[in-house]
Design a protein around this motif. Sequence first.
Motif, PDB file in Angstrom:
ATOM      1  N   GLN A   1       0.763  -1.160  -0.061  1.00  0.00           N
ATOM      2  CA  GLN A   1      -0.183   0.079  -0.059  1.00  0.00           C
ATOM      3  C   GLN A   1       1.188   1.697   0.378  1.00  0.00           C
ATOM      4  OE1 GLN A   1      -3.091  -0.281   3.028  1.00  0.00           O
ATOM      5  NE2 GLN A   1      -3.632   1.924   2.577  1.00  0.00           N
ATOM      6  N   VAL A   2       2.135   1.248   1.500  1.00  0.00           N
ATOM      7  CA  VAL A   2       2.703   2.337   0.582  1.00  0.00           C
ATOM      8  C   VAL A   2       3.566   2.607  -0.670  1.00  0.00           C
ATOM      9  CG1 VAL A   2       4.590   3.110   1.975  1.00  0.00           C
ATOM     10  CG2 VAL A   2       3.269   2.013   3.298  1.00  0.00           C
ATOM     11  N   SER A   3       4.121   1.600  -1.196  1.00  0.00           N
ATOM     12  CA  SER A   3       4.491   1.655  -2.628  1.00  0.00           C
ATOM     13  C   SER A   3       3.513   2.580  -2.895  1.00  0.00           C
ATOM     14  CB  SER A   3       4.956   0.203  -3.215  1.00  0.00           C
ATOM     15  OG  SER A   3       5.680  -0.034  -1.996  1.00  0.00           O
ATOM     16  N   GLY A   4       2.378   1.879  -3.553  1.00  0.00           N
ATOM     17  CA  GLY A   4       1.763   2.414  -4.490  1.00  0.00           C
ATOM     18  C   GLY A   4       0.861   4.154  -3.963  1.00  0.00           C
ATOM     19  N   MET A   5       0.554   4.213  -3.102  1.00  0.00           N
ATOM     20  CA  MET A   5       0.924   5.421  -2.390  1.00  0.00           C
ATOM     21  C   MET A   5       1.725   6.189  -2.137  1.00  0.00           C
ATOM     22  SD  MET A   5      -2.352   4.784   0.500  1.00  0.00           S
ATOM     23  CE  MET A   5      -2.657   7.055   1.200  1.00  0.00           C
ATOM     24  N   ALA A   6       2.472   6.032  -1.783  1.00  0.00           N
ATOM     25  CA  ALA A   6       4.118   7.284  -2.216  1.00  0.00           C
ATOM     26  C   ALA A   6       5.292   6.457  -2.726  1.00  0.00           C
ATOM     27  CB  ALA A   6       3.633   7.975  -0.407  1.00  0.00           C
ATOM     28  N   PRO A   7       5.579   5.819  -3.634  1.00  0.00           N
ATOM     29  CA  PRO A   7       7.066   5.396  -3.913  1.00  0.00           C
ATOM     30  C   PRO A   7       7.758   5.817  -3.530  1.00  0.00           C
ATOM     31  CG  PRO A   7       5.095   5.749  -5.992  1.00  0.00           C
ATOM     32  CD  PRO A   7       4.720   6.502  -4.915  1.00  0.00           C
ATOM     33  N   ALA A   8       8.224   7.535  -3.479  1.00  0.00           N
ATOM     34  CA  ALA A   8       9.286   7.140  -3.145  1.00  0.00           C
ATOM     35  C   ALA A   8       9.645   7.228  -1.311  1.00  0.00           C
ATOM     36  CB  ALA A   8       8.985   9.708  -3.097  1.00  0.00           C
ATOM     37  N   ALA A   9       8.534   7.494  -0.901  1.00  0.00           N
ATOM     38  CA  ALA A   9       8.292   7.161   1.406  1.00  0.00           C
ATOM     39  C   ALA A   9       8.701   5.732   1.048  1.00  0.00           C
ATOM     40  CB  ALA A   9       7.241   7.729   1.433  1.00  0.00           C
ATOM     41  N   ALA A  10       8.342   4.407  -0.334  1.00  0.00           N
ATOM     42  CA  ALA A  10       8.250   3.955  -0.397  1.00  0.00           C
ATOM     43  C   ALA A  10      10.034   3.336  -0.535  1.00  0.00           C
ATOM     44  CB  ALA A  10       7.633   2.971  -0.856  1.00  0.00           C
ATOM     45  N   LEU A  11      10.692   3.978  -1.536  1.00  0.00           N
ATOM     46  CA  LEU A  11      12.093   4.116  -1.501  1.00  0.00           C
ATOM     47  C   LEU A  11      12.690   4.296  -0.188  1.00  0.00           C
ATOM     48  CD1 LEU A  11      13.880   3.006  -3.862  1.00  0.00           C
ATOM     49  CD2 LEU A  11      13.860   5.325  -5.340  1.00  0.00           C
ATOM     50  N   TYR A  12      12.729   5.141   0.359  1.00  0.00           N
ATOM     51  CA  TYR A  12      13.576   5.713   1.346  1.00  0.00           C
ATOM     52  C   TYR A  12      13.887   4.974   2.097  1.00  0.00           C
ATOM     53  CZ  TYR A  12      14.958   8.799   4.928  1.00  0.00           C
ATOM     54  OH  TYR A  12      15.511   9.275   5.736  1.00  0.00           O
ATOM     55  N   ALA A  13      12.818   4.454   1.831  1.00  0.00           N
ATOM     56  CA  ALA A  13      11.933   2.642   4.099  1.00  0.00           C
ATOM     57  C   ALA A  13      12.860   1.804   3.735  1.00  0.00           C
ATOM     58  CB  ALA A  13      10.641   3.444   3.692  1.00  0.00           C
ATOM     59  N   GLY A  14      13.030   1.833   1.733  1.00  0.00           N
ATOM     60  CA  GLY A  14      13.844   0.162   1.651  1.00  0.00           C
ATOM     61  C   GLY A  14      13.094  -0.617   1.314  1.00  0.00           C
TER      62      GLY A  14
END
Length: 362
Positions: free
Chosen positions: A225-238
Amino acid sequence: MSRLERRPEPSRRMMLASPLLAAVAMLLSGSVLFFLMGQQPLYAFYVYFIKPWTTLYGVGELLLKATPLILCGVGLALGFRANVNNIGADGQLTVGAIAAGAVALYFDEVQAWWVLPLMLLAGALGGMLWAAIPALLRTRFNTNEILVSLMLVYVSYHLLSYLVHGPMRDPAGFNFPQSKMFSDAATLPLLVEGLRVNAAFILSLLAALGAWFFCKHSFAGYRMQVSGMAPAAALYAGFSEPRNVWLAFMVSGALSGIAGVGEVAGPLGQMQPSVSAGYGFAAIIVAYVGRLHPLGVVLSALLMSLLYIGGETAQIELQVPSAITGMFQGLLLFYLLAADLFIHYRFKPRMRRLPVTSGEQA
């Protein structure tokens, strides 16, 4: 002149109201169309949307057609939540049906309880194998999964056609392109005697419940869900994007493959040149009307099933063309996208700048 400006994050109430607004707009457009076709809109709506519920057989047919829509829609919704656009559910359904049919025909003389579970396993693996192709190309070569998964649908159609005209064709079938009828051990049990709805409907409800638990109470669901809503945040979270892509495609492929098993081991009872009435494509609308929520998918699948059954009833009683079903499906998706557009964006007038005169400059 005006331009589109993104609104603040819409409320959950507005997002849930969007499908209702789309359904109302669809009905209003349908009433105009029925009037232009010389039909009384109120009676036409009764035939289309009410009459299928008035008999036990009609209810059974609604649940039967809702079954593949739920299975495919739940799998697609999980992928769409992670921004993984799998458009090839109909192909995965077809390959799942082929795999299950191969098992049923190979064990044609076996009357054992394990034949049906083996067919379900084969169908799930077949759908996963077909879904693995766009997943691999997306993660390895960064190809567009929309185009790859869509093209594979038509490859699966030709594969099925080749098999029912060749290796899977019934030798005693007078050269018709179809396989032998499956044995009793290779068919799904009926839920109610006299109706065609079978145990696959229970499997679809369990799949929706499992998907809800996965999204709500698992870290993998949260990661998608995070990857879909906020790809940049998902990438930052690893969070690994390839892992999400593979997980989305594998789950969707497995559920679509099981939907294929439900068709060939259910109402068809054999392999035929076509095992799907476009359920994989209609499931895209089902997923979005259900707001990508597994339990919402169940409700939207029932609505889409009603469009199928109502269209068939309208053809018989009102003598309207079969394309009326596709028209209602298209209108529903069109109005849903339009409602979402105005929920997320608003028109803002563009300020017109006045020319600066030489006196104002001085």
